[in-house]
Design an enzyme around this catalytic site. Structure first.
Site, PDB file in Angstrom:
ATOM      1  N   LYS A 115      58.710  -2.454  43.575  1.00 24.42           N
ATOM      2  CA  LYS A 115      57.761  -1.322  43.010  1.00 24.42           C
ATOM      3  C   LYS A 115      56.527  -1.622  43.577  1.00 24.42           C
ATOM      4  O   LYS A 115      55.818  -2.431  43.744  1.00 24.42           O
ATOM      5  CB  LYS A 115      57.547  -1.534  41.400  1.00 24.42           C
ATOM      6  CG  LYS A 115      56.526  -0.688  40.975  1.00 24.42           C
ATOM      7  CD  LYS A 115      56.355  -1.094  39.341  1.00 24.42           C
ATOM      8  CE  LYS A 115      54.964   0.064  38.846  1.00 24.42           C
ATOM      9  NZ  LYS A 115      54.624  -0.705  37.730  1.00 24.42           N
ATOM     10  N   ASP A 165      47.646   1.892  39.821  1.00 23.00           N
ATOM     11  CA  ASP A 165      48.136   2.614  38.524  1.00 23.00           C
ATOM     12  C   ASP A 165      46.913   2.953  37.635  1.00 23.00           C
ATOM     13  O   ASP A 165      46.483   1.992  36.873  1.00 23.00           O
ATOM     14  CB  ASP A 165      49.235   1.736  38.026  1.00 23.00           C
ATOM     15  CG  ASP A 165      49.795   2.494  36.768  1.00 23.00           C
ATOM     16  OD1 ASP A 165      49.861   3.493  36.648  1.00 23.00           O
ATOM     17  OD2 ASP A 165      50.319   1.625  36.022  1.00 23.00           O
ATOM     18  N   LYS A 178      45.041   4.939  31.546  1.00 21.19           N
ATOM     19  CA  LYS A 178      44.602   3.402  30.873  1.00 21.19           C
ATOM     20  C   LYS A 178      43.204   3.421  30.299  1.00 21.19           C
ATOM     21  O   LYS A 178      42.297   3.979  30.668  1.00 21.19           O
ATOM     22  CB  LYS A 178      45.105   2.386  31.925  1.00 21.19           C
ATOM     23  CG  LYS A 178      46.435   2.155  32.198  1.00 21.19           C
ATOM     24  CD  LYS A 178      46.558   1.169  33.372  1.00 21.19           C
ATOM     25  CE  LYS A 178      48.028   1.055  33.894  1.00 21.19           C
ATOM     26  NZ  LYS A 178      48.826   0.519  32.910  1.00 21.19           N
ATOM     27  N   ASP A 192      49.677  -3.489  40.839  1.00 21.06           N
ATOM     28  CA  ASP A 192      50.854  -2.955  40.301  1.00 21.06           C
ATOM     29  C   ASP A 192      52.101  -2.620  41.757  1.00 21.06           C
ATOM     30  O   ASP A 192      52.941  -2.218  41.398  1.00 21.06           O
ATOM     31  CB  ASP A 192      50.491  -1.580  39.627  1.00 21.06           C
ATOM     32  CG  ASP A 192      51.903  -1.161  38.670  1.00 21.06           C
ATOM     33  OD1 ASP A 192      52.470  -2.259  38.342  1.00 21.06           O
ATOM     34  OD2 ASP A 192      51.906  -0.088  38.084  1.00 21.06           O
ATOM     35  N   ASP A 246      52.234   6.764  32.034  1.00 18.76           N
ATOM     36  CA  ASP A 246      51.957   5.275  32.457  1.00 18.76           C
ATOM     37  C   ASP A 246      53.324   4.495  32.549  1.00 18.76           C
ATOM     38  O   ASP A 246      53.034   3.364  32.855  1.00 18.76           O
ATOM     39  CB  ASP A 246      51.038   4.721  31.605  1.00 18.76           C
ATOM     40  CG  ASP A 246      50.158   3.427  31.837  1.00 18.76           C
ATOM     41  OD1 ASP A 246      50.485   3.430  33.094  1.00 18.76           O
ATOM     42  OD2 ASP A 246      49.873   2.736  31.224  1.00 18.76           O
ATOM     43  N   GLU A 271      55.443   4.623  34.922  1.00 15.66           N
ATOM     44  CA  GLU A 271      55.679   5.544  35.932  1.00 15.66           C
ATOM     45  C   GLU A 271      56.530   4.538  37.106  1.00 15.66           C
ATOM     46  O   GLU A 271      57.349   4.932  37.825  1.00 15.66           O
ATOM     47  CB  GLU A 271      54.509   5.982  36.783  1.00 15.66           C
ATOM     48  CG  GLU A 271      53.761   4.782  37.416  1.00 15.66           C
ATOM     49  CD  GLU A 271      53.540   3.647  36.910  1.00 15.66           C
ATOM     50  OE1 GLU A 271      53.363   2.512  37.557  1.00 15.66           O
ATOM     51  OE2 GLU A 271      53.147   3.746  35.642  1.00 15.66           O
ATOM     52  N   ARG A 301      59.347   2.768  36.422  1.00 15.13           N
ATOM     53  CA  ARG A 301      60.912   3.188  36.366  1.00 15.13           C
ATOM     54  C   ARG A 301      61.107   4.388  37.058  1.00 15.13           C
ATOM     55  O   ARG A 301      61.971   4.447  37.613  1.00 15.13           O
ATOM     56  CB  ARG A 301      61.174   3.214  34.829  1.00 15.13           C
ATOM     57  CG  ARG A 301      60.559   3.891  34.202  1.00 15.13           C
ATOM     58  CD  ARG A 301      60.418   3.825  32.621  1.00 15.13           C
ATOM     59  NE  ARG A 301      59.546   2.471  32.151  1.00 15.13           N
ATOM     60  CZ  ARG A 301      59.423   2.304  31.067  1.00 15.13           C
ATOM     61  NH1 ARG A 301      60.280   2.698  30.089  1.00 15.13           N
ATOM     62  NH2 ARG A 301      58.200   1.317  30.862  1.00 15.13           N
TER      63      ARG A 301
END
Length: 506
Positions: free
Chosen positions: A277, A282, A289, A300, A359, A361, A363
């Site tokens: 990933k 993020d 967030k 991230d 959030d 995201e 996946r």
């Protein structure tokens, strides 16, 4: 830093002249309330009972983690001896050894010592061998010497004094220990790359930067590298990946790196595919967030960083195995054109996804990468992602979450985690959890609510990994540290590298 091995049989007196070799210090372990043996006994004989006198005086009782320098020593090649307390011998396991090694390195790194003769790797460690001890010592030293100072106008640390370490090892372990030296250095270099990428600020470590890093890695280590841009990603119909990238002005990149250590062509063995990933920042997107600690969302992309680091380590080790690294990378930002809660998007596989939370995201970019991985006809696929805060709640910061329905693959990864001392814990992936991902309007929702959040995230990914053995590593709790020790850890590069070492039969 130079590492080397010298075979020593301490039952034969001075052990091949090890104590008389050129060094600034000899590192000797002392067990608590135990008769001196091995290197400690020979050191005591060479210095006419000095170690015994120090112990009797109470200056070194052998308690775990304690250290004592003995300066101006005569009778050996080095001018100093470093005594390291080991605790009780009957419980001297890998944890105790790791603590002793780190205590020794910390003491040495606080001095101007340049050359070290190191005997601790020859200690009797419960259920461990000398080559494991050598590799562990190298990784501990490299971890303690790692500093991220690239972004400081005046770097805080100058050149380290320590240049050379010679490990004493049992003659029977000599061959394996020499391999461990090579592996330890390669692993440390790979972990440093992973740490560097994670620690870089998000205005520098962008998707484009990761693409450039991949190309440099390809040039340096003879990897086949492709970096696909916006139009090429669109041509692949990666609608899920592109939906996440929409809100940022930074263009997405889809990076494919191939290491062909076992050869290429139709007769080449099927590769292991690592999918990382690569969200370089993020914000949470429209489901933004909280502001507190949002700076840590530069981490991230640590799953992507671990793929880079593992490939570098594997290439340096020269493993006879084929490995493909896939990194979908973009930012997740809020904007007028960003994906919204309630949107329905179509993945590369054709599966439609109802986005209930922007959030979630990671996946969404990984599912298209998992579909893309099918073209390599892989022997196994492992994805690595800082995927869910729920995994931190479940496992804290010690264990990486491991999800897989393939018992054999899960077993390989767990075995590798234990050998590498990079802990993982297998989590459930039962079909019953899939019900939480039902959508009234699309094939699947991208979240399944708060209960078992890390499990339902893995269940989502499993839908796109039906055609090969697959495992998912959730590293949200292990990829970086917060607070005063803030920084990327380099995990799970040791786990992944050991998994590939085992697969390569090396």
């Amino acid at each position: 830093m130079d590492f080397s091995i010298k075979a020593c049989d301490w039952s034969k007196g001075a052990a091949n002249g090890f104590l008389n070799g050129k060094a600034d210090v000899v590192v000797i372990g002392v067990f608590e309330a135990q008769t001196l043996s091995g290197a400690a006994r020979e050191m005591d004989l060479a210095t006419k009972g000095l170690v015994t006198r120090v112990i009797k005086a109470g200056d070194m009782a052998g308690r775990a983690g304690t250290t004592l320098f003995l300066p101006e020593i005569t009778g050996i090649g080095a001018s100093r001896v470093l005594l390291v307390g080991l605790g009780k011998q009957d419980v001297f396991n890998q944890k105790a050894y790791g603590e002793a090694v780190r205590a020794a390195w910390r003491a040495i790194l606080g001095t101007k010592i340049a050359q070290v003769a190191f005997t601790l790797a020859q200690l009797p460690i419960l259920e461990r061998t000398g080559d494991w001890a050598v590799r562990t010592a190298i990784l501990a030293l490299r971890e303690l010497t790692y500093k991220f100072t690239q972004m400081k106008s005046k770097p805080e640390n100058g050149t380290r004094a320590l240049k050379k370490v010679v490990f004493s090892i049992d003659p029977a372990d000599e061959k394996a220990a020499k391999v461990a030296v090579k592996q330890g250095a390669a692993l440390a270099n790979g972990m440093d790359l992973t740490r560097d990428l994670g620690n870089l600020p998000p205005n520098i470590c962008t998707p484009t930067y990761l693409g450039q890093t991949a190309k440099k890695l390809g040039r340096d280590w003879k990897l086949k590298v492709e970096v696909l841009g916006q139009k090429q990603i669109e041509a692949l119909d990666m609608g899920s990946f592109l939906a996440v990238a929409k809100g940022s002005i930074e263009p997405p990149q889809f990076i494919v790196m191939q290491y062909q250590g076992a050869g290429s062509g139709k007769s080449a063995p099927a590769p292991v595919v690592l999918v990382g990933k690569g969200i370089t920042f993020d914000s949470g997107g429209i489901s933004i967030k909280p502001g507190e600690a949002m700076d840590e969302m530069k981490y991230d992309m640590c799953g992507a960083g671990s793929v880079f680091g593992t490939l570098r380590a594997v290439a340096e080790m020269g493993l006879k195995i084929n490995v493909v690294g896939i990194v979908p990378t973009c930012e997740n930002m809020p904007a007028g054109n960003a994906v919204k809660p309630g949107d329905i998007i179509t993945s590369m596989s054709g599966t439609t996804i109802e986005v209930l939370n922007t959030d979630a995201e990671g996946r969404l970019i990984l599912c298209d990468a998992l579909t893309y991985a099918e073209r390599f006809k892989p022997s196994a696929v492992v994805d690595i992602a800082t995927l869910t805060g729920a995994c931190i709640i479940a496992l804290g910061h010690h264990n990486t979450g491991l999800f897989s329905k393939d018992d054999a693959l899960a077993g390989e990864l767990l075995d590798a985690s234990r050998e590498a001392v990079d802990p993982a814990w297998r989590m459930p992936l039962d079909d019953e959890y899939q019900d939480q991902l039902k959508s009234n309007f699309a094939d699947v929702a991208n979240i399944g609510g708060r209960p078992a959040g890390s499990v339902t995230a893995a269940c989502f990914l499993s839908r796109f990994a039906q055609n090969y053995p697959w495992a998912h590593l959730d590293i949200a709790g292990t990829a970086w540290k917060s607070g005063a020790a803030k920084g990327a850890t380099g995990r799970p590069v040791p786990l992944l590298a050991q998994f590939l070492i085992d697969r390569a039969g090396q």
